[in-house]
Design a protein around this motif. Structure first.
Motif, short mmCIF file in Angstrom:
data_model
loop_
_atom_site.label_atom_id
_atom_site.label_comp_id
_atom_site.label_asym_id
_atom_site.label_seq_id
_atom_site.Cartn_x
_atom_site.Cartn_y
_atom_site.Cartn_z
N ASN A 1 0.83 -1.21 0.00
CA ASN A 1 0.00 0.00 0.00
C ASN A 1 0.87 1.26 0.00
OD1 ASN A 1 -2.30 1.58 0.06
ND2 ASN A 1 -2.54 1.45 2.28
N LEU A 2 1.81 1.29 -0.90
CA LEU A 2 2.75 2.41 -0.96
C LEU A 2 2.05 3.70 -1.32
CD1 LEU A 2 5.71 0.51 -2.57
CD2 LEU A 2 5.87 1.87 -0.48
N LYS A 3 2.55 4.79 -0.74
CA LYS A 3 1.99 6.11 -0.94
C LYS A 3 3.06 7.03 -1.54
CE LYS A 3 -0.84 5.53 3.22
NZ LYS A 3 -1.21 6.11 4.54
N PRO A 4 2.66 8.11 -2.19
CA PRO A 4 3.65 9.03 -2.75
C PRO A 4 4.65 9.53 -1.71
CG PRO A 4 1.50 9.49 -3.65
CD PRO A 4 1.28 8.45 -2.60
N GLU A 5 4.20 9.70 -0.49
CA GLU A 5 5.11 10.18 0.57
C GLU A 5 6.13 9.14 1.00
OE1 GLU A 5 1.76 10.27 0.58
OE2 GLU A 5 0.95 9.85 2.60
N ASP A 6 6.02 7.91 0.49
CA ASP A 6 7.04 6.89 0.75
C ASP A 6 8.23 7.03 -0.22
OD1 ASP A 6 4.38 4.57 1.29
OD2 ASP A 6 5.63 5.53 2.83
N THR A 7 8.12 7.90 -1.17
CA THR A 7 9.21 8.10 -2.13
C THR A 7 10.48 8.55 -1.44
OG1 THR A 7 7.70 8.62 -3.95
CG2 THR A 7 9.95 9.49 -4.11
N GLY A 8 11.59 7.93 -1.82
CA GLY A 8 12.87 8.30 -1.25
C GLY A 8 13.90 7.22 -1.50
N THR A 9 15.06 7.43 -0.94
CA THR A 9 16.11 6.42 -1.00
C THR A 9 16.11 5.65 0.31
OG1 THR A 9 17.42 7.87 -2.41
CG2 THR A 9 18.55 6.00 -1.42
N TYR A 10 16.08 4.35 0.20
CA TYR A 10 16.01 3.48 1.37
C TYR A 10 17.37 2.81 1.59
CZ TYR A 10 10.95 3.95 1.53
OH TYR A 10 9.67 4.44 1.66
N TYR A 11 17.78 2.84 2.83
CA TYR A 11 19.08 2.27 3.20
C TYR A 11 18.89 1.24 4.32
CZ TYR A 11 21.01 6.46 0.98
OH TYR A 11 21.34 7.47 0.10
N CYS A 12 19.58 0.13 4.21
CA CYS A 12 19.68 -0.76 5.36
C CYS A 12 21.00 -0.48 6.06
CB CYS A 12 19.58 -2.22 4.96
SG CYS A 12 20.95 -2.87 3.99
N ALA A 13 21.02 -0.81 7.34
CA ALA A 13 22.22 -0.55 8.13
C ALA A 13 22.35 -1.59 9.24
CB ALA A 13 22.15 0.84 8.76
N ALA A 14 23.58 -1.84 9.61
CA ALA A 14 23.86 -2.64 10.80
C ALA A 14 23.90 -1.67 11.98
CB ALA A 14 25.19 -3.37 10.65
N VAL A 15 23.07 -1.93 12.96
CA VAL A 15 22.92 -1.00 14.07
C VAL A 15 23.18 -1.69 15.40
CG1 VAL A 15 21.33 0.51 12.83
CG2 VAL A 15 20.43 -1.42 14.15
N GLY A 16 23.48 -0.86 16.38
CA GLY A 16 23.84 -1.41 17.68
C GLY A 16 22.67 -1.93 18.49
N PHE A 17 21.47 -1.48 18.16
CA PHE A 17 20.32 -1.98 18.90
C PHE A 17 19.05 -1.79 18.09
CE2 PHE A 17 18.22 1.97 19.95
CZ PHE A 17 19.24 2.91 19.98
N CYS A 18 18.06 -2.61 18.39
CA CYS A 18 16.71 -2.46 17.88
C CYS A 18 15.77 -2.91 18.99
CB CYS A 18 16.49 -3.31 16.63
SG CYS A 18 14.76 -3.35 16.10
#
Length: 126
Positions: free
Chosen positions: A85-102
């Motif tokens: 259900n993507l919306k126009p406001e979802d437009t952008g560059t998406y990055y994954c990252a290794a992070v210290g916590f979630c």
């Protein structure tokens, strides 16, 4: 240098779906959680989702909750972000990252992320 390798992305109409993948070629980052960040044109990079490597805890920012699903295949060292259900406001560059916590409350701000994928462009437009 260790890198995360992203795939997926593209252009879709509003209401469409896309899935992003984030693979780790080596086991070097196996003890990190994984985060997804989005950078819209002219805006700061924002953390939108993450998944904990140990207990599978997931987090979603309110704007994507109920539409995006993060998952992880530990055997493949790959994390996915399924976007529905993507919306126009979802437009952008998406990055994954290794992070210290979630945690259920969030993930690090982008300044604190340790390793990054190369980015995937997502464009939602009619």
């Amino acid at each position: 240098q260790v890198q995360l390798v992203q795939s997926g992305g593209g252009s879709v109409q509003p209401g469409g779906s896309l899935t992003l993948s984030c693979a780790t070629p080596t086991s070097t980052l196996e003890y990190y959680d994984r985060g997804w960040y989005r950078q819209a044109p002219g805006k700061e990079r924002e953390g939108i989702s993450c998944i904990n490597r140990s207990d599978g805890t997931k987090y979603y920012v309110d704007s994507v909750k109920g539409r995006f699903t993060v998952s992880r295949d530990n055997a493949k060292n790959t994390v996915y972000l399924k976007m529905d259900n993507l919306k126009p406001e979802d437009t952008g560059t998406y990055y994954c990252a290794a992070v210290g916590f979630c945690t259920e409350y969030g993930l690090p701000r982008h300044h604190s992320a340790d390793y990054w994928g190369q980015g995937s462009q997502v464009t939602v437009s009619s």
